[in-house]
Design a protein around this motif. Structure first.
Motif, mmCIF file in Angstrom:
data_model
loop_
_atom_site.group_PDB
_atom_site.id
_atom_site.type_symbol
_atom_site.label_atom_id
_atom_site.label_comp_id
_atom_site.label_asym_id
_atom_site.label_seq_id
_atom_site.Cartn_x
_atom_site.Cartn_y
_atom_site.Cartn_z
ATOM 1 N N GLU A 169 0.933 -1.249 0.165
ATOM 2 C CA GLU A 169 -0.140 0.235 0.125
ATOM 3 C C GLU A 169 0.619 1.511 -0.086
ATOM 4 O O GLU A 169 1.987 1.113 0.564
ATOM 5 C CB GLU A 169 -0.865 0.041 1.158
ATOM 6 C CG GLU A 169 -1.872 1.207 1.311
ATOM 7 C CD GLU A 169 -3.009 1.156 2.109
ATOM 8 O OE1 GLU A 169 -3.984 1.847 2.211
ATOM 9 O OE2 GLU A 169 -2.758 0.116 2.914
ATOM 10 N N ARG A 173 -7.916 3.003 -1.421
ATOM 11 C CA ARG A 173 -6.789 2.687 -1.018
ATOM 12 C C ARG A 173 -5.883 2.200 -2.269
ATOM 13 O O ARG A 173 -6.443 1.579 -3.109
ATOM 14 C CB ARG A 173 -6.928 1.582 -0.104
ATOM 15 C CG ARG A 173 -7.591 2.249 1.431
ATOM 16 C CD ARG A 173 -7.719 1.048 2.582
ATOM 17 N NE ARG A 173 -6.462 0.367 2.923
ATOM 18 C CZ ARG A 173 -6.460 -0.825 3.368
ATOM 19 N NH1 ARG A 173 -7.497 -1.348 3.559
ATOM 20 N NH2 ARG A 173 -5.272 -1.305 3.547
ATOM 21 N N TYR A 174 -4.676 2.293 -2.275
ATOM 22 C CA TYR A 174 -3.907 2.044 -3.451
ATOM 23 C C TYR A 174 -2.675 1.145 -3.246
ATOM 24 O O TYR A 174 -2.183 1.464 -2.159
ATOM 25 C CB TYR A 174 -3.257 3.364 -4.054
ATOM 26 C CG TYR A 174 -4.596 3.962 -4.928
ATOM 27 C CD1 TYR A 174 -4.935 3.889 -5.792
ATOM 28 C CD2 TYR A 174 -5.130 5.265 -4.011
ATOM 29 C CE1 TYR A 174 -6.098 4.827 -6.519
ATOM 30 C CE2 TYR A 174 -6.130 6.080 -4.450
ATOM 31 C CZ TYR A 174 -6.501 5.727 -5.705
ATOM 32 O OH TYR A 174 -7.578 6.574 -6.218
ATOM 33 N N VAL A 186 -1.660 8.356 -0.802
ATOM 34 C CA VAL A 186 -2.263 9.111 -2.013
ATOM 35 C C VAL A 186 -3.158 10.193 -1.350
ATOM 36 O O VAL A 186 -4.145 10.069 -0.317
ATOM 37 C CB VAL A 186 -2.953 8.389 -3.088
ATOM 38 C CG1 VAL A 186 -3.663 9.267 -4.125
ATOM 39 C CG2 VAL A 186 -2.374 7.242 -3.519
ATOM 40 N N ARG A 187 -2.692 11.606 -1.585
ATOM 41 C CA ARG A 187 -3.600 12.601 -0.945
ATOM 42 C C ARG A 187 -4.657 12.565 -1.916
ATOM 43 O O ARG A 187 -4.620 12.267 -3.113
ATOM 44 C CB ARG A 187 -2.703 13.989 -1.408
ATOM 45 C CG ARG A 187 -1.442 13.980 -0.320
ATOM 46 C CD ARG A 187 -0.910 15.443 -0.366
ATOM 47 N NE ARG A 187 0.262 15.198 0.390
ATOM 48 C CZ ARG A 187 1.363 16.190 0.039
ATOM 49 N NH1 ARG A 187 1.366 16.812 -1.031
ATOM 50 N NH2 ARG A 187 2.686 16.124 0.526
ATOM 51 N N ASP A 188 -5.847 13.195 -1.085
ATOM 52 C CA ASP A 188 -7.040 13.236 -1.923
ATOM 53 C C ASP A 188 -7.573 12.039 -2.581
ATOM 54 O O ASP A 188 -8.014 12.018 -3.756
ATOM 55 C CB ASP A 188 -7.065 14.575 -2.973
ATOM 56 C CG ASP A 188 -6.464 15.531 -2.395
ATOM 57 O OD1 ASP A 188 -6.890 16.089 -1.274
ATOM 58 O OD2 ASP A 188 -5.717 16.459 -3.311
ATOM 59 N N ALA A 189 -7.582 10.981 -1.691
ATOM 60 C CA ALA A 189 -7.649 9.614 -2.253
ATOM 61 C C ALA A 189 -9.227 9.504 -2.514
ATOM 62 O O ALA A 189 -9.869 8.189 -2.797
ATOM 63 C CB ALA A 189 -6.913 8.554 -1.368
ATOM 64 N N ALA A 216 -6.693 -0.400 -7.232
ATOM 65 C CA ALA A 216 -7.170 1.003 -6.471
ATOM 66 C C ALA A 216 -8.359 0.167 -5.800
ATOM 67 O O ALA A 216 -9.229 -0.594 -6.610
ATOM 68 C CB ALA A 216 -7.531 1.745 -7.509
ATOM 69 N N ARG A 256 -2.911 9.554 -7.779
ATOM 70 C CA ARG A 256 -2.241 8.190 -7.372
ATOM 71 C C ARG A 256 -1.020 8.058 -8.350
ATOM 72 O O ARG A 256 -0.075 7.650 -7.745
ATOM 73 C CB ARG A 256 -3.239 7.103 -7.804
ATOM 74 C CG ARG A 256 -3.376 6.969 -9.204
ATOM 75 C CD ARG A 256 -4.451 5.714 -9.511
ATOM 76 N NE ARG A 256 -5.177 6.016 -10.699
ATOM 77 C CZ ARG A 256 -6.253 6.512 -11.059
ATOM 78 N NH1 ARG A 256 -7.039 7.161 -10.239
ATOM 79 N NH2 ARG A 256 -6.540 6.632 -12.408
#
Length: 176
Positions: free
Chosen positions: A52, A62-63, A55-58, A84, A131
């Motif tokens: 994992e 979760r990436y 990422v901001r503003d996700a 993703a 991302r």
């Protein structure tokens, strides 16, 4: 005399290079496309090898990168499988690449529920999605240069970012 002029024009036309009609950008892009490696999608990702990353503003997503698929090609492209996961648990799986020096990304293949791949129709695009900005800036393109090895990328994922990206800020996502 007309025959001589026509022959001279034919010779001159034959001497003109096809590349002369192309701009510098077109020549550079055509050369880069010609040197890009042809790649097939790797094995479908396994849960144990997913790393994992933040990422901001996700928006609740979760990436993950499948670290087993991480590779750096001879062409300088960093390739990986991206997962993703939505807040509801739905997953989108893509096989992608990053070109660090030009701040571009590309999707090579799309993953399906039956764990198969289909080729994507996309071409190289400017890095703008959060991302991809995070992967490029923080993990795979420190100081706008590609990582040298897959192990270097895995260490960056495990460590929460590449050591060279911390405090340097790169150009990704800033209208470069």
């Amino acid at each position: 005399m007309r025959a001589l002029a026509a022959a001279a024009l034919a010779v001159l036309a034959g001497c003109a290079s096809k590349d002369a009609a192309l701009s510098d950008w077109e020549r550079a892009n055509a050369q880069r496309e010609a040197t890009e490696e042809v790649v097939a999608p790797p094995q479908y990702p396994e849960g144990a090898s997913l790393s994992e990353f933040a990422v901001r503003d996700a928006a609740g997503f979760r990436y993950f990168v499948d670290s087993a698929t991480l590779a750096v090609g001879k062409d300088g492209v960093v390739r990986y499988v991206l997962v993703a996961r939505s807040p509801e648990g739905v997953e989108n799986v893509t096989y992608e690449g990053l070109r660090c020096e030009s701040a571009e990304q590309r999707v090579y293949a799309l993953g399906h529920r039956d764990r198969t791949w289909s080729p994507a129709r996309g071409d190289w695009r400017r890095i703008v999605q959060p991302r991809h900005v995070a992967l490029a800036r923080e993990y795979f393109c420190p100081q706008n240069e590609p990582i040298r090895t897959a192990d270097e990328g895995r260490r960056a994922l495990q460590g929460g970012g590449h050591p060279f990206s911390k405090g340097f800020g790169g150009e990704f996502g800033r209208g470069r």
